[in-house]
Enzyme design. Structure first.
Site, mmCIF file in Angstrom:
data_model
loop_
_atom_site.group_PDB
_atom_site.id
_atom_site.type_symbol
_atom_site.label_atom_id
_atom_site.label_comp_id
_atom_site.label_asym_id
_atom_site.label_seq_id
_atom_site.Cartn_x
_atom_site.Cartn_y
_atom_site.Cartn_z
ATOM 1 N N GLU A 1 0.817 -1.213 0.000
ATOM 2 C CA GLU A 1 0.000 0.000 0.000
ATOM 3 C C GLU A 1 0.849 1.260 0.000
ATOM 4 O O GLU A 1 0.567 2.210 -0.738
ATOM 5 C CB GLU A 1 -0.950 0.000 1.201
ATOM 6 C CG GLU A 1 -2.032 -1.069 1.158
ATOM 7 C CD GLU A 1 -3.095 -0.814 0.094
ATOM 8 O OE1 GLU A 1 -3.025 0.229 -0.594
ATOM 9 O OE2 GLU A 1 -3.999 -1.651 -0.033
ATOM 10 N N ASP B 1 -4.461 -9.650 -8.789
ATOM 11 C CA ASP B 1 -4.735 -8.760 -9.911
ATOM 12 C C ASP B 1 -3.529 -7.972 -10.401
ATOM 13 O O ASP B 1 -3.131 -8.046 -11.572
ATOM 14 C CB ASP B 1 -5.875 -7.802 -9.546
ATOM 15 C CG ASP B 1 -5.617 -7.040 -8.246
ATOM 16 O OD1 ASP B 1 -4.903 -7.551 -7.368
ATOM 17 O OD2 ASP B 1 -6.151 -5.920 -8.104
ATOM 18 N N GLU C 1 -18.310 -5.692 -3.382
ATOM 19 C CA GLU C 1 -16.939 -6.172 -3.223
ATOM 20 C C GLU C 1 -16.792 -7.622 -3.682
ATOM 21 O O GLU C 1 -15.758 -8.004 -4.217
ATOM 22 C CB GLU C 1 -16.507 -6.013 -1.765
ATOM 23 C CG GLU C 1 -15.023 -6.156 -1.543
ATOM 24 C CD GLU C 1 -14.214 -4.954 -2.014
ATOM 25 O OE1 GLU C 1 -13.033 -4.867 -1.649
ATOM 26 O OE2 GLU C 1 -14.764 -4.097 -2.745
ATOM 27 N N GLU D 1 -11.660 0.396 -10.269
ATOM 28 C CA GLU D 1 -11.307 -0.602 -11.283
ATOM 29 C C GLU D 1 -12.256 -0.624 -12.483
ATOM 30 O O GLU D 1 -11.825 -0.759 -13.633
ATOM 31 C CB GLU D 1 -11.226 -1.988 -10.642
ATOM 32 C CG GLU D 1 -9.958 -2.242 -9.852
ATOM 33 C CD GLU D 1 -9.923 -1.532 -8.511
ATOM 34 O OE1 GLU D 1 -8.820 -1.392 -7.928
ATOM 35 O OE2 GLU D 1 -11.011 -1.115 -8.026
ATOM 36 N N THR E 1 -0.661 0.884 -10.797
ATOM 37 C CA THR E 1 -1.895 0.269 -10.302
ATOM 38 C C THR E 1 -2.670 1.205 -9.384
ATOM 39 O O THR E 1 -3.829 0.952 -9.080
ATOM 40 C CB THR E 1 -1.575 -1.060 -9.578
ATOM 41 O OG1 THR E 1 -2.773 -1.836 -9.466
ATOM 42 C CG2 THR E 1 -0.961 -0.819 -8.211
#
Length: 568
Positions: free
Chosen positions: A139, A284, A388, A407, A493
């Site tokens: 993160e 992902d 989610e 996304e 990302t």
């Protein structure tokens, strides 16, 4: 496929492999609804996207700064949860480092807000310090390190394509902060028998004594873009070498039967403790960075891994009819499987998988991207947001909340850039309107606690400003520099932009002539792929001009998917 890596950069005159039906077939209600988008409405939505961003950003600065996030209902700030160190939902991302401000710097620049960009950069330079907080390596890398590097590159770009974002007297302070942060993350890579990093690190004291020995594939394998850019800007190989070692060692741990990777592994033993393989949470961005690392750095090894992974994924995870826009059978669906057998292990997909169509666009697999995207769009359409987790067998959400994730709009943006089909502007319009209608609060935008009831939670995560608003804005901004020169940039990302530049295809620490010649050859090959985007002989078939204003998914399949999700 290799010739289509930069498929998303093509101009209006180019298109992609799509098996559309003829002009006179099934010109129905959906065709009429989605086949045209009014120019004045596009301009209105562009302003609405800008307003959405500034409503969240301005209120963050008013009510929450210098804390990490804004609580948009109570109009107050939120930082690291010192009272409850085990609260990883908060503490993995929040480190008392002005997260929402730092994460948002390049969004300000991309929107052309020179005054506030310079002001925000100066605030960061004057006030950012890293404290003794334990955060997740993944993160802090994608949100903080990537943001600092992106803003630094925008400030120092001699062409200043977003307007005048240069700062008089700027002395690489953001790069210095990035170097400081990167150094604080390095202990995570030490004392692991596999070279795969610990998931968390204390920014002053290194790896906590009670840190777990397990990490997820995406968390450990999605560090290369930021770490390698830092290394190549500094001329110091340490950051890139650690990140690449983690990727290579993860790759070696894939199943020798299927070629798939699991979701969670022990960083000391290399054993998989989570053997599910999929495209959502835990996986992902690992695949995303294999491809984007090749695009940015020209490392052929990255492309080879991505190509193998892509074919393996399509063979083991894909269900449904063979072609998106041809044939009979169920709509294409990528499911979660056991890494050692390829057998389906559950009946759900999660919201992070909605980024997969964007990766397929970058890979030139446009038709597959269209079907992958359509599934998530119809789920959004049914519930107003993307839950989610969604059970595709029972056709119900399993995990109800939507934390303003980017996304779906990210993939919508890439598909619009690839096809220029107005359908994707309609999708963006629905996303923007739903967020404004249901998630807007007193001083920001809220996490949707339940997509069925539209109950809200008092939290606005930093990626809403850094990604969701950014992609919405870019979708409607036809004249933005990023859209006109997309072959010159890669999005991380977290939605931060890095320029595709020859300096990132050279390793400053390698000085021998043989290596330099090899790098030059690689640069030439990769740049030829980039430049071909401006050539009408681009090696992808094109969409006929008379099909650019029809549904990207053939009407019968469009209706089939609506019915499968339960939309009347």
């Amino acid at each position: 496929m290799k010739n289509c890596l930069f498929v998303y950069t093509l101009s209006l005159s180019l298109g992609f492999v799509l098996n559309f039906f003829k002009l006179d077939d099934n010109f129905d209600f959906n065709e009429k609804k989605y086949g045209y988008f009014n120019e004045s409405e596009r301009i209105e939505l562009l302003q609405a996207a800008r307003d959405m961003f500034h409503f969240g950003y301005d209120n963050y600065m008013k009510y929450a700064y210098p804390e990490d996030e804004l609580d948009p209902i109570d109009c107050e700030g939120r930082g690291h949860d010192h009272d409850n160190p085990s609260n990883i939902n908060i503490n993995d991302a929040l480190g008392d480092y002005m997260l929402s401000l730092v994460d948002t710097l390049d969004t300000l620049a991309i929107m052309g807000n020179s005054t506030e960009f310079k002001n925000a950069v100066q605030i960061v330079i004057d006030n950012l310090v890293f404290k003794s907080n334990t955060v997740q390596v993944f993160e802090v890398t994608i949100r903080m390190l990537g943001a600092l590097l992106s803003a630094h590159l925008i400030i120092t770009d001699p062409e200043q394509p977003f307007g005048n974002m240069s700062i008089p007297g700027y002395d690489n302070e953001l790069l210095t902060l990035a170097n400081d942060l990167g150094t604080r993350l390095l202990p995570a890579f030490e004392n692991t028998k596999t070279g795969i990093p610990y998931p968390r690190v204390n920014l002053e004291n290194g790896v906590p004594v009670d840190c777990v020995n397990t990490t997820c594939t995406s968390g450990a394998g999605t560090l290369v873009l930021e770490f390698a850019v830092l290394s190549r800007l500094l001329g110091d190989p340490i950051y890139e070498s650690y990140a690449r070692r983690a990727v290579r060692n993860l790759w070696q741990l894939k199943s020798n039967v299927t070629g798939l990777l699991g979701s969670v592994l022990n960083i000391q033993t290399g054993e998989w403790t989570g053997e599910m393989s999929g495209l959502g949470a835990g996986h992902d961005s690992f695949y995303e960075y294999l491809l984007k690392s090749y695009i940015l750095f020209g490392e052929v090894e990255d492309l080879e891994m991505f190509n193998e992974a892509y074919e393996t994924i399509k063979f083991h995870l894909r269900r449904g009819r063979l072609k998106c826009n041809n044939g009979s059978g169920y709509p294409p669906l990528y499911v979660n499987v056991h890494m050692k057998t390829g057998d389906t292990v559950n009946n759900w997909i999660d919201s992070l998988q909605a980024a997969w169509p964007g990766i397929q666009v970058l890979n030139g697999d446009i038709e597959e991207a269209i079907c992958s995207h359509a599934l998530f769009y119809f789920i959004w359409k049914k519930y107003g947001f993307l839950p989610e987790r969604y059970n595709w067998n029972l056709r119900v959400p399993e995990v109800m909340f939507y934390p303003l994730r980017p996304e779906l709009i990210e993939s919508t943006y890439f598909l619009y850039q690839a096809t220029k089909n107005p359908f994707y502007l309609h999708v963006g319009k629905e996303i923007l309107q739903n967020i404004n209608t249901y998630a807007k609060a007193e001083c920001g935008y809220c996490t949707v606690h339940d997509v069925n009831t539209k109950e809200l939670e008092d939290r606005m995560e930093s990626f809403f400003l850094s990604e969701t608003c950014k992609y919405l804005y870019l979708l409607f901004d036809e004249d933005n520099h990023l859209n006109k020169h997309a072959s010159k940039y890669v999005f991380t990302t977290e939605g931060h932009v890095f320029p595709i530049d020859k300096r990132f295809r050279v390793k400053p620490w390698e000085e021998d002539t043989e290596t330099e010649e090899k790098e030059t050859e690689t640069v030439t090959k990769v740049m030829s792929v980039v430049n071909v985007a401006d050539n009408s002989t681009f090696n992808c078939d094109t969409i006929p001009n008379d099909r650019k204003h029809f549904l990207p998914l053939r009407s019968p399949y469009f209706e089939q998917l609506q019915s499968a999700i339960g939309i009347d």
